[in-house]
Design a protein around this motif. Sequence first.
Motif, PDB file in Angstrom:
ATOM      1  N   GLY A 146      21.278  26.607  27.569  1.00  0.00           N
ATOM      2  CA  GLY A 146      20.755  27.326  26.417  1.00  0.00           C
ATOM      3  C   GLY A 146      21.275  26.766  25.104  1.00  0.00           C
ATOM      4  O   GLY A 146      21.597  25.587  24.964  1.00  0.00           O
ATOM      5  N   ALA A 147      21.393  27.653  24.095  1.00  0.00           N
ATOM      6  CA  ALA A 147      21.806  27.235  22.755  1.00  0.00           C
ATOM      7  C   ALA A 147      23.237  26.721  22.714  1.00  0.00           C
ATOM      8  O   ALA A 147      23.606  25.987  21.791  1.00  0.00           O
ATOM      9  CB  ALA A 147      21.649  28.406  21.783  1.00  0.00           C
ATOM     10  N   GLU A 148      24.040  27.083  23.715  1.00  0.00           N
ATOM     11  CA  GLU A 148      25.430  26.612  23.739  1.00  0.00           C
ATOM     12  C   GLU A 148      25.505  25.091  23.838  1.00  0.00           C
ATOM     13  O   GLU A 148      26.532  24.500  23.502  1.00  0.00           O
ATOM     14  CB  GLU A 148      26.174  27.239  24.914  1.00  0.00           C
ATOM     15  CG  GLU A 148      26.475  28.717  24.736  1.00  0.00           C
ATOM     16  CD  GLU A 148      27.320  29.260  25.862  1.00  0.00           C
ATOM     17  OE1 GLU A 148      27.740  28.459  26.723  1.00  0.00           O
ATOM     18  OE2 GLU A 148      27.554  30.472  25.890  1.00  0.00           O
ATOM     19  N   ALA A 149      24.432  24.446  24.301  1.00  0.00           N
ATOM     20  CA  ALA A 149      24.445  22.997  24.468  1.00  0.00           C
ATOM     21  C   ALA A 149      24.269  22.249  23.147  1.00  0.00           C
ATOM     22  O   ALA A 149      24.481  21.035  23.089  1.00  0.00           O
ATOM     23  CB  ALA A 149      23.356  22.573  25.441  1.00  0.00           C
ATOM     24  N   TYR A 150      23.864  22.939  22.089  1.00  0.00           N
ATOM     25  CA  TYR A 150      23.624  22.269  20.809  1.00  0.00           C
ATOM     26  C   TYR A 150      24.889  21.575  20.324  1.00  0.00           C
ATOM     27  O   TYR A 150      25.968  22.150  20.423  1.00  0.00           O
ATOM     28  CB  TYR A 150      23.144  23.287  19.765  1.00  0.00           C
ATOM     29  CG  TYR A 150      22.719  22.646  18.464  1.00  0.00           C
ATOM     30  CD1 TYR A 150      21.464  22.067  18.368  1.00  0.00           C
ATOM     31  CD2 TYR A 150      23.577  22.589  17.380  1.00  0.00           C
ATOM     32  CE1 TYR A 150      21.073  21.444  17.188  1.00  0.00           C
ATOM     33  CE2 TYR A 150      23.190  21.971  16.199  1.00  0.00           C
ATOM     34  CZ  TYR A 150      21.935  21.405  16.116  1.00  0.00           C
ATOM     35  OH  TYR A 150      21.555  20.784  14.952  1.00  0.00           O
ATOM     36  N   PRO A 151      24.812  20.325  19.827  1.00  0.00           N
ATOM     37  CA  PRO A 151      23.622  19.513  19.492  1.00  0.00           C
ATOM     38  C   PRO A 151      23.104  18.653  20.639  1.00  0.00           C
ATOM     39  O   PRO A 151      22.520  17.604  20.414  1.00  0.00           O
ATOM     40  CB  PRO A 151      24.116  18.648  18.341  1.00  0.00           C
ATOM     41  CG  PRO A 151      25.549  18.416  18.684  1.00  0.00           C
ATOM     42  CD  PRO A 151      26.040  19.687  19.329  1.00  0.00           C
ATOM     43  N   PHE A 152      23.353  19.072  21.882  1.00  0.00           N
ATOM     44  CA  PHE A 152      22.746  18.478  23.074  1.00  0.00           C
ATOM     45  C   PHE A 152      23.251  17.072  23.391  1.00  0.00           C
ATOM     46  O   PHE A 152      22.590  16.330  24.126  1.00  0.00           O
ATOM     47  CB  PHE A 152      21.212  18.476  22.964  1.00  0.00           C
ATOM     48  CG  PHE A 152      20.637  19.780  22.513  1.00  0.00           C
ATOM     49  CD1 PHE A 152      20.720  20.909  23.309  1.00  0.00           C
ATOM     50  CD2 PHE A 152      20.027  19.896  21.272  1.00  0.00           C
ATOM     51  CE1 PHE A 152      20.197  22.129  22.894  1.00  0.00           C
ATOM     52  CE2 PHE A 152      19.501  21.108  20.840  1.00  0.00           C
ATOM     53  CZ  PHE A 152      19.589  22.230  21.659  1.00  0.00           C
ATOM     54  N   THR A 153      24.363  16.691  22.852  1.00  0.00           N
ATOM     55  CA  THR A 153      24.921  15.371  23.137  1.00  0.00           C
ATOM     56  C   THR A 153      25.590  15.375  24.512  1.00  0.00           C
ATOM     57  O   THR A 153      25.939  16.431  25.049  1.00  0.00           O
ATOM     58  CB  THR A 153      25.967  14.986  22.083  1.00  0.00           C
ATOM     59  OG1 THR A 153      27.020  15.959  22.101  1.00  0.00           O
ATOM     60  CG2 THR A 153      25.352  14.916  20.695  1.00  0.00           C
ATOM     61  N   SER A 154      25.808  14.176  25.045  1.00  0.00           N
ATOM     62  CA  SER A 154      26.470  14.075  26.345  1.00  0.00           C
ATOM     63  C   SER A 154      27.895  14.621  26.261  1.00  0.00           C
ATOM     64  O   SER A 154      28.391  15.216  27.218  1.00  0.00           O
ATOM     65  CB  SER A 154      26.487  12.617  26.815  1.00  0.00           C
ATOM     66  OG  SER A 154      27.119  11.785  25.861  1.00  0.00           O
ATOM     67  N   GLU A 155      28.524  14.453  25.078  1.00  0.00           N
ATOM     68  CA  GLU A 155      29.883  14.982  24.901  1.00  0.00           C
ATOM     69  C   GLU A 155      29.889  16.503  24.972  1.00  0.00           C
ATOM     70  O   GLU A 155      30.772  17.101  25.587  1.00  0.00           O
ATOM     71  CB  GLU A 155      30.462  14.519  23.561  1.00  0.00           C
ATOM     72  CG  GLU A 155      30.721  13.025  23.445  1.00  0.00           C
ATOM     73  CD  GLU A 155      29.458  12.227  23.150  1.00  0.00           C
ATOM     74  OE1 GLU A 155      29.510  10.986  23.247  1.00  0.00           O
ATOM     75  OE2 GLU A 155      28.421  12.856  22.822  1.00  0.00           O
ATOM     76  N   ARG A 156      28.887  17.127  24.337  1.00  0.00           N
ATOM     77  CA  ARG A 156      28.817  18.594  24.351  1.00  0.00           C
ATOM     78  C   ARG A 156      28.521  19.110  25.761  1.00  0.00           C
ATOM     79  O   ARG A 156      29.113  20.098  26.203  1.00  0.00           O
ATOM     80  CB  ARG A 156      27.734  19.079  23.384  1.00  0.00           C
ATOM     81  CG  ARG A 156      27.535  20.588  23.367  1.00  0.00           C
ATOM     82  CD  ARG A 156      28.813  21.337  23.089  1.00  0.00           C
ATOM     83  NE  ARG A 156      28.617  22.793  23.073  1.00  0.00           N
ATOM     84  CZ  ARG A 156      29.584  23.674  23.260  1.00  0.00           C
ATOM     85  NH1 ARG A 156      30.845  23.257  23.469  1.00  0.00           N
ATOM     86  NH2 ARG A 156      29.336  24.965  23.230  1.00  0.00           N
ATOM     87  N   ILE A 157      27.634  18.425  26.481  1.00  0.00           N
ATOM     88  CA  ILE A 157      27.307  18.847  27.843  1.00  0.00           C
ATOM     89  C   ILE A 157      28.529  18.734  28.740  1.00  0.00           C
ATOM     90  O   ILE A 157      28.810  19.624  29.552  1.00  0.00           O
ATOM     91  CB  ILE A 157      26.148  18.005  28.413  1.00  0.00           C
ATOM     92  CG1 ILE A 157      24.899  18.119  27.522  1.00  0.00           C
ATOM     93  CG2 ILE A 157      25.832  18.426  29.839  1.00  0.00           C
ATOM     94  CD1 ILE A 157      24.419  19.526  27.291  1.00  0.00           C
ATOM     95  N   GLN A 158      29.288  17.641  28.585  1.00  0.00           N
ATOM     96  CA  GLN A 158      30.498  17.465  29.387  1.00  0.00           C
ATOM     97  C   GLN A 158      31.520  18.542  29.059  1.00  0.00           C
ATOM     98  O   GLN A 158      32.209  19.060  29.945  1.00  0.00           O
ATOM     99  CB  GLN A 158      31.094  16.078  29.155  1.00  0.00           C
ATOM    100  CG  GLN A 158      32.255  15.748  30.085  1.00  0.00           C
ATOM    101  CD  GLN A 158      31.866  15.831  31.540  1.00  0.00           C
ATOM    102  OE1 GLN A 158      30.878  15.219  31.958  1.00  0.00           O
ATOM    103  NE2 GLN A 158      32.617  16.591  32.339  1.00  0.00           N
ATOM    104  N   GLN A 159      31.605  18.886  27.775  1.00  0.00           N
ATOM    105  CA  GLN A 159      32.534  19.948  27.364  1.00  0.00           C
ATOM    106  C   GLN A 159      32.179  21.268  28.039  1.00  0.00           C
ATOM    107  O   GLN A 159      33.063  21.987  28.531  1.00  0.00           O
ATOM    108  CB  GLN A 159      32.497  20.105  25.843  1.00  0.00           C
ATOM    109  CG  GLN A 159      33.464  21.169  25.307  1.00  0.00           C
ATOM    110  CD  GLN A 159      33.331  21.362  23.803  1.00  0.00           C
ATOM    111  OE1 GLN A 159      32.598  20.647  23.131  1.00  0.00           O
ATOM    112  NE2 GLN A 159      34.051  22.331  23.273  1.00  0.00           N
TER     113      GLN A 159
END
Length: 571
Positions: A143-156
């Motif tokens: 959902g919105a927690e993934a913003y800005p949708f970068t691979s770094e954010r997804i890994q976090q």
Amino acid sequence: MEDVAVAHDVLSLLSSPHRDFLIRNNADQVKIESLKGKNIGLYFSGSWCGPCRGFTPNLVEVYNETASKGDFEIVFVTSDRDEDSFKAYFSKMPWLAIPFSDSDTISGLKKLFQVRGIPSLVLLDQAGKVVTKSGVMIIHEHGAEAYPFTSERIQQLKDEEEEARRNQTLTSILASRSRDFVLSSDGKKVPVSELEGKVVGLYFYSVVYEPCVEFTPKLVEAYEKLRQKGESFEVVAIPLDSDEESFKKGLENVPWLSLPFKDKSIDKLPRYFELSALPTLAIIGEDGKTLHSNVAEAVEEHGIAAYPFTPEKFAELSEIEKAKEASQTLESILVSGEHDFVIGKDGVKVPVSELVGKSILLYFSAHWCPPCRAFLPKLVDAYHKIKEKENNTLEVIFISSDRDQDSFDKFFGGMPWLALPFGDSRKAFLSRKFKVSGIPMLVAIGSSGRTVTKEARDLIDLHGADAYPFTEERIKELEAEEEETAKAWPQKLKHESHEHELVLVRRRTYVCDGCDEQGRAWSFYCAECDFDLHPKCALEKKESKDDDEAKNEEDKAKDGWVCDGEVCTKA
């Protein structure tokens, strides 16, 4: 292949020689240059696409949460086939779109980003570089927690989820930043903290899915019995329906708690518990840790005897099951109260007691199922051969999954054996007992009343009537016979039907490329081409060709022709 390192110029990407703007659903025009420096989502979608219509509301929710940051915009790239459909669909979207009339730009974007299916969400960063083409999956999972949708954010997010799993509590599972309660059946808010220290079942279900409809009353019964006994047990429903009216009706008819309709946790929890089937009842122990990922089957089979769903309890139940298997009789699985009979043709009742001492095949099947209809002639053929050879010591009982009496009657009418009556309550028990998850399924019960194998369908496919009585010993005998027969065959051969050399190999099942019939056990096989020939087709056809040549030579000689192997001449 699209290079994710390429920085696309947003203006040239989204414009055309005659257009430097995008549109809103009220027809307002927005200059494309206003998107410079923003993160962009290119949303490929269409109103005719069911998955698109299901995903769009989720994307709207994420957009509304992230648009306030001021650096994110979505552009709708339509796959609609007419402008009216485009406008109706776009009216539900709060973002921008490429005009329907600009088909060249739309086609160019689909080609550039290699869009093979919809919905598809391609995410670009502020420099115009592709962040990911898997935006739909990311939105579904985070959902919105993934913003800005970068691979770094997804890994976090994945790291945070793993950390939460290690330090799991009931609150970390059920509560969220915006909600610390669940709902009772009358709509009241119950703090999650009140459930701490209890054994909690998380019930993933759909009110319109038949297996859930069948399971829910059993769970209600178990729940109420445990509560009456004073056990500290609670159920929290995780509703997976998209219709709010169905959700409300479902909650009114059960005594337990529920997450609110379309709560954000409903999207996360199935992934967290690796949901693979419905219904699922995941158990959280008194310490907040997961005791079991799904005890629905245990509740169906054992009721409250499965409580408190600990490993020790399941080990105890396993020993009980082994004892039951050892003492199983035909009556114990086919007799239930006054239901002590099966039926023959014209509904004639046949007492189960008359079948004791015979080998029984329980045939789970249905007329609507194409594999069932395809398997039926093989089973009928094997049945007649076994009955004749084994002096009537075998019987088959059809257990129907048909949807109405007429379908049952039509299908059963083509069978030479017995059946449970249509709609008989014993069918549900037998399906649970033998874990029937697909049909056709054939369970072999020996003359002692004990289960011989649940794989009798495969054995009929492989060996036909020779598989009787379906025991391990018999199958080993058949395999030994096949090994002995194969010793007389060449290990390799060339055949006129295939360009490569064929090698004799063990193949469980295959379709012969010579006669299009199913084969088993042995094949003359070309691995390079995945080409199979029955030994019969590979060997007998070759022999028949030699015979034909000899016959032709003999006939020609009789007519005054002489053949020397290469040329035939008139004598």
